[in-house]
Write a protein that holds these residues in place. Structure first.
Motif, mmCIF file in Angstrom:
data_model
loop_
_atom_site.group_PDB
_atom_site.id
_atom_site.type_symbol
_atom_site.label_atom_id
_atom_site.label_comp_id
_atom_site.label_asym_id
_atom_site.label_seq_id
_atom_site.Cartn_x
_atom_site.Cartn_y
_atom_site.Cartn_z
ATOM 1 N N THR A 29 -46.994 -81.491 12.743
ATOM 2 C CA THR A 29 -48.175 -82.333 12.577
ATOM 3 C C THR A 29 -47.837 -83.795 12.811
ATOM 4 N N PHE A 74 -58.244 -78.982 22.966
ATOM 5 C CA PHE A 74 -57.395 -78.386 21.932
ATOM 6 C C PHE A 74 -58.282 -77.938 20.774
ATOM 7 N N HIS A 78 -58.130 -75.908 16.971
ATOM 8 C CA HIS A 78 -57.343 -75.292 15.897
ATOM 9 C C HIS A 78 -57.948 -73.953 15.503
ATOM 10 N N SER A 107 -60.842 -78.333 13.581
ATOM 11 C CA SER A 107 -60.204 -79.492 14.202
ATOM 12 C C SER A 107 -60.233 -79.292 15.709
ATOM 13 N N TYR A 113 -60.157 -81.456 19.690
ATOM 14 C CA TYR A 113 -59.903 -82.679 20.454
ATOM 15 C C TYR A 113 -60.083 -82.373 21.931
ATOM 16 N N PHE A 123 -50.644 -84.986 22.928
ATOM 17 C CA PHE A 123 -51.527 -84.575 21.834
ATOM 18 C C PHE A 123 -50.791 -84.745 20.507
ATOM 19 N N PRO A 132 -51.289 -83.335 16.955
ATOM 20 C CA PRO A 132 -52.072 -82.402 16.128
ATOM 21 C C PRO A 132 -52.145 -82.845 14.672
ATOM 22 N N ASP A 133 -53.295 -82.623 14.060
ATOM 23 C CA ASP A 133 -53.520 -83.122 12.708
ATOM 24 C C ASP A 133 -53.345 -82.078 11.620
ATOM 25 N N TRP A 146 -52.804 -73.568 17.620
ATOM 26 C CA TRP A 146 -53.710 -74.349 18.447
ATOM 27 C C TRP A 146 -53.849 -73.671 19.806
ATOM 28 N N TYR A 202 -55.185 -74.223 23.763
ATOM 29 C CA TYR A 202 -55.525 -75.270 24.718
ATOM 30 C C TYR A 202 -56.173 -74.670 25.959
ATOM 31 N N ILE A 236 -47.986 -75.076 15.245
ATOM 32 C CA ILE A 236 -47.538 -76.348 14.679
ATOM 33 C C ILE A 236 -47.097 -76.149 13.224
ATOM 34 N N HIS A 267 -51.982 -91.238 21.780
ATOM 35 C CA HIS A 267 -51.408 -90.322 20.788
ATOM 36 C C HIS A 267 -50.710 -91.064 19.662
#
Length: 636
Positions: free
Chosen positions: A39, A71, A73, A78, A80, A107, A109-110, A115, A117, A156, A355
């Motif tokens: 993350t 992207f 999740h 989540s 993006y 990217f 990721p949070d 994830w 893509y 992730i 990023h």
């Protein structure tokens, strides 16, 4: 259907009409994932796409291609949509390559987990300047490359960083309040750091960097900071980069956490920074130079340094030819409008550097564009930046009422002010003004004082710095800067300060290469930042309440930041006469302790006062009784 699911579905649908690449050197669309899969870390997708040259005209890899990756999740919560860029051979920062078939997306990721893509890779006239929404609405035919529609996934884990590294805290976000907030740790952010040199990126170790006016804007080596580079820190091309990397290490080590830089100053004071392959070729970007910029910015993120991107300056933000009528000044990007040059420029900045976790996009130093141009530029930035980074604007002191007033409110994508003045003694009340007005307009701004002080002198070097002996009297000493710029801003509800170096002084705004010249100012700044953190001051719940203190704040007799009934901070630039705090209607007992803004440390000399009336504060400590002190008044 969520926005990301729509865009992923759109990409998969577009993939059905994907076309075969014709050039023999074109990649086969392979997607390679690199980086630490954690993350908030930079995860990079490198795509083997169409062969191109950064100087190419048919096709132009920046104008004729558009790379986006969606992207999503696994939770669906989540999402993006991230723009990409042409990366030459994928190692241009090391090889100086100008051509290749590598294309990249970064990217951050949070959240941990899986994830997915989906790649969108389009070719066609001017697709490089379009947002995803515009690409989705295209009615004319567009050629698709082999990578288009490729999908995949990666997993992730949680970050393993701690301390100052921003990857331990997450992305710094505008949350509709006066302060930015980290999405990971949930902590709010105060800043202090360097506004100079504005020509920070005029670094001789960056590929293709030259001084158009060497006398006025020379290139830098940052030689004094080579000793601050540490083994394991980034370099490129056999050890280049140590001076600037070391400078960032030094500033971080002082406890400061921000620095600013122009990314385009052609025709301006320095005339030595641009991201293009040549000064005036605004549709072609220098892959090797920008790879090297990225290495510096990524390192700064790991050192806990906020990145203040100043995207242009007054000499090149519109159709004017500059304050000095310099005929060699290139026309502004699209003459100041939101056209193809400006769109490509903003897209490249977002794709390569967005990023990074803690940054703001500044529409321009001393910006003089029209309100429409400013609004259009900010709106486009907001549309292409998947991370919704903070957007600010800087302008001349006599333009602020007009510019800030026109850009406030929830109809604007601007989220803060980068303020300049000509007298550090005005910082407090000016910060109060913009904090208050933005709140009244329905969208609180994050207000920073990023250029305090008179243009010739600004924040001076330490008094014992070489060359300072000839300046017998300065408009503002480093102690004035501490009192009125640093504490004046923080006590007004501002997010912090960046210090401008006056152009008449040693180590000034254009030629500074040694940040040790302001060592005392960095020390004072770290003391202030540490105070709010170590003493667990909930400044985000407090507001300027000078009306509760028996002072004239506009004359800098004292400032009050308060959460009434619970906590009051009273800063006294010159202690002297005892001050009275209005505690009417606030019953109970309060402790009063003193904090030394010059030396830091713990709170001293505990006293008790009673609420319910106008109450005199105790005398300041006997040591330095007439210098600046901060009273911390807490309800018992």
């Amino acid at each position: 259907m969520t926005a990301i699911r729509r865009c992923v579905a759109c990409l998969i649908c577009l993939a059905a009409v994907s076309a075969q690449a014709s050039a023999e050197q074109d990649g086969d669309g392979t997607v390679t994932i690199s980086g630490e899969l954690k993350t908030w870390h930079k995860v990079t997708l490198t795509i083997d796409g169409p062969w191109a040259n950064e100087a190419g005209r048919e096709p132009n890899p920046f104008w004729d291609y558009s790379l986006f990756v969606g992207f999503l999740h696994e939770s669906g919560e989540s999402q993006y949509y991230v723009p990409g860029y042409f990366a030459a051979d994928g190692r241009a920062g090391e090889t100086s390559a100008t051509e290749g078939n590598k294309w990249r997306v970064h990217f951050a990721p949070d959240r941990p987990g899986k994830w997915t893509y989906s790649v969108g890779f389009l070719r066609g006239l001017n697709v490089g300047e379009m947002t995803f929404d515009e690409l989705s609405d295209l009615s004319r035919p567009v050629k698709y490359q082999r990578a288009h529609g490729k999908t995949g996934s990666f997993t992730i884990k949680h970050t393993d960083k701690d301390g100052r590294d921003f990857r331990a805290h997450g992305r710094l976000e505008y949350v509709g309040e006066r302060y930015l907030k980290f999405a990971g740790s949930g902590k709010y952010f105060l800043k202090a750091g360097a506004d100079a040199p504005e020509t920070l990126l005029a670094f001789r170790d960056f590929e293709g960097t030259r001084a158009n006016n060497p006398k006025k804007g020379p290139l830098k080596s940052f030689e004094p900071h080579v000793k601050d580079w540490e083994p394991g820190d980034p370099t490129w091309q056999d050890g280049k980069g140590k001076g600037l990397i070391g400078a960032i290490n030094y500033l971080s080590s002082t406890g400061c956490n921000a620095f600013s830089f122009l990314t385009y100053n052609a025709g301006g004071d320095g005339d030595n920074v641009w991201p293009f392959i040549e000064r005036d070729k605004k549709l072609h970007y220098d892959c090797s130079k920008l790879d090297q910029w990225q290495a510096v910015f990524d390192h700064a993120t790991s050192k806990g340094m906020f990145l203040h991107f100043k995207l242009q300056e007054t000499e090149n933000d519109d159709m004017r030819t500059g304050r000095n009528n310099n005929a060699d000044v290139p026309a502004a990007l699209d003459g100041g409008d939101l056209g193809p040059e400006r769109k490509l420029y903003l897209r490249e900045m977002v794709a390569r550097f967005g990023h990074n976790l803690a940054l703001n996009w500044n529409l321009g130093e001393e910006n003089t564009q029209s309100t429409k141009q400013q609004r259009d530029m900010a709106a486009y930035l907001a549309a292409i930046d998947p991370y919704n980074h903070h957007i600010v604007i800087h302008t001349y002191p006599n333009q602020q009422d007009k510019v800030y007033g026109a850009l406030m409110g929830d109809q604007s994508t601007v989220t803060g002010a980068s303020v300049q003045n000509s007298n550090v003694r005005d910082c407090h009340w000016q910060t109060v003004k913009w904090v208050t007005q933005s709140k009244e307009q329905g969208k609180p701004w994050v207000v920073a004082f990023d250029e305090p002080g008179e243009a010739s002198f600004g924040t001076p070097p330490d008094p014992d710095w070489p060359g300072m002996g000839k300046f017998k009297k300065l408009p503002a000493t480093i102690h004035d800067v501490r009192k009125y710029a640093l504490w004046g801003t923080l006590m007004a509800g501002g997010t912090g300060v960046e210090y401008y170096f006056g152009y008449k002084l040693p180590e000034n705004d254009l030629n500074a290469e040694n940040w040790r010249s302001r060592a005392q100012t960095w020390k004072f700044s770290a003391i202030a930042l540490n105070f709010f953190r170590e003493h667990k001051v909930p400044y985000w719940e407090m507001e300027s309440r000078n009306d509760l203190l028996s002072v004239n704040a506009e004359k800098n007799e004292g400032y009050c930041l308060a959460k009434p009934g619970e906590l009051y901070l009273v800063y006294l630039p010159a202690a002297g006469q005892r001050k009275v705090l209005d505690l009417q209607g606030q019953d109970g007992a309060y402790t009063v302790q003193w904090f030394n803004p010059r030396t830091g440390g713990g709170l001293i000399e505990s006293h008790e006062i009673r609420g319910g009336a106008n109450t005199a504060l105790p005398k300041t400590p006997k040591s330095d009784p007439d210098d600046d002190w901060l009273a911390v008044i807490r309800r018992k």
